[in-house]
Design a protein around this motif. Structure first.
Motif, PDB file in Angstrom:
ATOM      1  N   SER A  79       0.820  -1.059  -0.182  1.00 53.40           N
ATOM      2  CA  SER A  79       0.006  -0.011   0.097  1.00 53.40           C
ATOM      3  C   SER A  79       0.824   1.340  -0.214  1.00 53.40           C
ATOM      4  O   SER A  79       0.739   2.297  -0.735  1.00 53.40           O
ATOM      5  CB  SER A  79      -0.813  -0.123   1.139  1.00 53.40           C
ATOM      6  OG  SER A  79      -1.822  -1.059   1.085  1.00 53.40           O
ATOM      7  N   GLU A  80       1.782   1.255   0.682  1.00 57.96           N
ATOM      8  CA  GLU A  80       2.794   2.470   0.774  1.00 57.96           C
ATOM      9  C   GLU A  80       3.422   2.586  -0.532  1.00 57.96           C
ATOM     10  O   GLU A  80       3.695   3.698  -1.041  1.00 57.96           O
ATOM     11  CB  GLU A  80       3.965   2.248   1.738  1.00 57.96           C
ATOM     12  CG  GLU A  80       3.426   2.346   3.299  1.00 57.96           C
ATOM     13  CD  GLU A  80       4.493   1.723   4.412  1.00 57.96           C
ATOM     14  OE1 GLU A  80       4.434   2.371   5.555  1.00 57.96           O
ATOM     15  OE2 GLU A  80       5.298   1.077   4.047  1.00 57.96           O
ATOM     16  N   GLU A  83       1.074   4.017  -2.972  1.00 57.96           N
ATOM     17  CA  GLU A  83       0.894   5.548  -2.705  1.00 57.96           C
ATOM     18  C   GLU A  83       2.177   6.498  -3.263  1.00 57.96           C
ATOM     19  O   GLU A  83       1.874   7.324  -3.831  1.00 57.96           O
ATOM     20  CB  GLU A  83       0.905   5.733  -1.210  1.00 57.96           C
ATOM     21  CG  GLU A  83       0.302   7.222  -0.801  1.00 57.96           C
ATOM     22  CD  GLU A  83       0.129   7.425   0.677  1.00 57.96           C
ATOM     23  OE1 GLU A  83       0.825   8.373   1.230  1.00 57.96           O
ATOM     24  OE2 GLU A  83      -0.462   6.623   1.165  1.00 57.96           O
ATOM     25  N   GLU A  84       3.236   6.070  -2.818  1.00 57.10           N
ATOM     26  CA  GLU A  84       4.650   6.634  -3.298  1.00 57.10           C
ATOM     27  C   GLU A  84       4.750   6.522  -4.733  1.00 57.10           C
ATOM     28  O   GLU A  84       5.305   7.433  -5.431  1.00 57.10           O
ATOM     29  CB  GLU A  84       5.757   5.992  -2.667  1.00 57.10           C
ATOM     30  CG  GLU A  84       5.727   6.240  -1.179  1.00 57.10           C
ATOM     31  CD  GLU A  84       6.045   7.988  -0.915  1.00 57.10           C
ATOM     32  OE1 GLU A  84       6.798   8.613  -1.512  1.00 57.10           O
ATOM     33  OE2 GLU A  84       5.283   8.329   0.285  1.00 57.10           O
ATOM     34  N   ASP A  86       2.576   6.577  -7.012  1.00 58.56           N
ATOM     35  CA  ASP A  86       1.217   7.242  -7.431  1.00 58.56           C
ATOM     36  C   ASP A  86       0.620   6.500  -8.349  1.00 58.56           C
ATOM     37  O   ASP A  86       0.487   6.661  -9.649  1.00 58.56           O
ATOM     38  CB  ASP A  86       1.588   8.531  -8.078  1.00 58.56           C
ATOM     39  CG  ASP A  86       0.475   9.623  -8.375  1.00 58.56           C
ATOM     40  OD1 ASP A  86      -0.579   9.325  -7.753  1.00 58.56           O
ATOM     41  OD2 ASP A  86       0.513  10.172  -9.247  1.00 58.56           O
ATOM     42  N   ARG A  89      -3.090   0.090  -6.218  1.00 64.41           N
ATOM     43  CA  ARG A  89      -2.552  -1.209  -5.564  1.00 64.41           C
ATOM     44  C   ARG A  89      -2.136  -2.394  -6.268  1.00 64.41           C
ATOM     45  O   ARG A  89      -1.153  -2.698  -6.466  1.00 64.41           O
ATOM     46  CB  ARG A  89      -3.287  -1.693  -4.379  1.00 64.41           C
ATOM     47  CG  ARG A  89      -3.115  -2.779  -3.843  1.00 64.41           C
ATOM     48  CD  ARG A  89      -2.097  -2.422  -2.467  1.00 64.41           C
ATOM     49  NE  ARG A  89      -1.577  -3.799  -1.916  1.00 64.41           N
ATOM     50  CZ  ARG A  89      -1.926  -4.430  -0.780  1.00 64.41           C
ATOM     51  NH1 ARG A  89      -2.807  -3.798  -0.400  1.00 64.41           N
ATOM     52  NH2 ARG A  89      -1.268  -5.520  -0.434  1.00 64.41           N
TER      53      ARG A  89
END
Length: 190
Positions: A79-80, A83-84, A86, A89
């Motif tokens: 998940s991180e 997000e990073e 962009d 998932r």
């Protein structure tokens, strides 16, 4: 025509920049001087330069960003990573799986939750990042103004000065009043 003499004193990054820039794209950007267009074009050219500089290492830009992230943080959750990077998932999972398959990342059990995992950098991933840092030019994008002759540079500077002047707030400009205020500030005069 022998171009080696023209380029033998030019750093490799400058040669790459010349190949990546499409003349009409740069001309369009500079003639419209629309800030959004300029920003988008610069980002696109930067991304192209990054992709080209990674090509010899057989790694995609997203894979490189993911293993850099794992290096910085020690380990990251999927998940991180999404997000990073962009992205969603499932896309991050595909990028991570490719890095796992190539031996650059490894799955590590999460310390807080035995069911989940984190992605950590392997020795091979560390070696790859070191090789990339040694093999890439220190500046992925050389000075784009170096390609302009003095007259073009002067014209660009004059145009950008005009744009900058137009974007500056005018001295003594009337402030927009909020509804219900009689002047002074948000709450009116007291």
């Amino acid at each position: 025509m022998d171009r080696t003499k023209d380029t033998e004193n030019v750093p490799g990054a400058a040669i790459a920049w010349g190949r990546l820039c499409k003349k009409n794209e740069v001309i369009r950007m500079l003639t419209t001087l629309d800030p959004y267009t300029i920003f988008e074009t610069v980002l696109r050219l930067r991304r192209r330069a990054q992709v080209e500089s990674l090509r010899p290492f057989e790694i995609s830009l997203q894979q490189w960003r993911l293993i850099q992230l794992a290096r910085r943080r020690g380990a990251v959750s999927p998940s991180e990573a999404a997000e990073e990077l962009d992205c969603d998932r499932p896309t991050a999972t595909v990028i991570a799986r490719n890095c796992l398959d190539r031996g650059w990342l490894e799955k590590r059990a999460s310390e807080s939750d035995g069911r989940s995992h984190r992605l950590g950098l392997t020795g091979a991933g560390e070696e790859l990042l070191d090789a990339i840092e040694r093999g890439r030019p220190t500046s992925v994008l050389p000075d784009p103004l170096a390609t302009l002759d003095p007259d073009e540079r002067q014209a660009l500077e004059a145009s950008l000065d005009k744009v900058a002047q137009a974007l500056r707030p005018r001295q003594g400009a009337v402030r927009r009043r909020l509804p219900g205020s009689e002047g002074g500030g948000p709450g009116g005069r007291h």
